[in-house]
Design an enzyme around this catalytic site. Structure first.
Site, PDB file in Angstrom:
ATOM      1  N   ARG A  29      -7.138   2.008  -3.389  1.00  0.00           N
ATOM      2  CA  ARG A  29      -5.970   1.709  -2.459  1.00  0.00           C
ATOM      3  C   ARG A  29      -5.662   0.111  -2.942  1.00  0.00           C
ATOM      4  NH1 ARG A  29      -9.392   4.493   1.919  1.00  0.00           N
ATOM      5  NH2 ARG A  29     -10.918   3.047   1.067  1.00  0.00           N
ATOM      6  N   ASP A  79      -6.813  -2.003   2.286  1.00  0.00           N
ATOM      7  CA  ASP A  79      -7.263  -1.343   3.309  1.00  0.00           C
ATOM      8  C   ASP A  79      -7.911  -2.044   4.358  1.00  0.00           C
ATOM      9  OD1 ASP A  79      -8.198   1.244   4.775  1.00  0.00           O
ATOM     10  OD2 ASP A  79      -9.932   1.356   3.569  1.00  0.00           O
ATOM     11  N   ARG A 136       0.846  -1.247  -0.152  1.00  0.00           N
ATOM     12  CA  ARG A 136      -0.071   0.030   0.006  1.00  0.00           C
ATOM     13  C   ARG A 136       0.849   1.219   0.065  1.00  0.00           C
ATOM     14  NH1 ARG A 136      -5.286   1.693   3.554  1.00  0.00           N
ATOM     15  NH2 ARG A 136      -5.211   4.014   2.950  1.00  0.00           N
ATOM     16  N   ASP A 141      -9.241  -2.312   7.873  1.00  0.00           N
ATOM     17  CA  ASP A 141     -10.202  -1.537   9.136  1.00  0.00           C
ATOM     18  C   ASP A 141     -10.535  -2.704  10.350  1.00  0.00           C
ATOM     19  OD1 ASP A 141      -9.804   0.848   7.823  1.00  0.00           O
ATOM     20  OD2 ASP A 141     -11.806   0.347   6.798  1.00  0.00           O
TER      21      ASP A 141
END
Length: 149
Positions: A43, A46, A34, A48
């Site tokens: 991206r 990602d 990334r 989370d």
């Protein structure tokens, strides 16, 4: 999008455990290649932290747990870690895979299950807002692509 459940030790407290896990997720993003990007842009990956057990957290991030986009987006440099993720309940692209994984989960503060939130958000966004592209083939231990509808 996808969701995964992990059993991780909480550490000395939930905040420390959540920050440790988030730091590991950020290292995985970096290892995966990334690069810093503009907000809302595409991206490479990602990751989370959506829910951390029964914890409700709003804590300052350490340098290691900030988004790499913080270098080019000032709003992200001061962004706190909030768990459960503050916008997860209103994002069908998050709710759909999370409901596949844990439909009966009631994240702290939600007052409804992930599946109930998914149905509510699907009624708002429409069923075509998300679509599955694969399913897990347990007998082969790998993902099997679904045919486009």
């Amino acid at each position: 999008n996808a969701a995964v459940a992990l059993d991780v030790p909480a550490g000395t407290d939930a905040a420390a455990g959540a920050l440790d896990l988030l730091g590991r997720l950020k290292r995985l993003e970096s290892d995966f290649g990334r690069r810093p990007r503009e907000r809302w842009g595409p991206r490479e990956i990602d990751l989370d932290l959506l829910v951390f057990g029964r914890a409700r957290l709003a804590i300052d991030r350490t340098r290691e747990t900030r988004s790499m986009d913080a270098r080019i987006d000032a709003a992200k440099s001061s962004k706190r870690l909030e768990v459960p993720h503050p916008r997860a309940a209103s994002r069908l692209f998050v709710l759909a895979p999370l409901a596949d994984l844990a439909p009966g989960l009631v994240p702290p503060g939600w007052g409804q299950s992930v599946e109930s939130a998914r149905r509510r958000q699907a009624a708002i966004e429409g069923l075509q807002a998300v679509r599955p592209i694969g399913e897990w083939d347990a007998s082969r231990g790998r993902w099997r692509p679904l045919q486009p509808r």
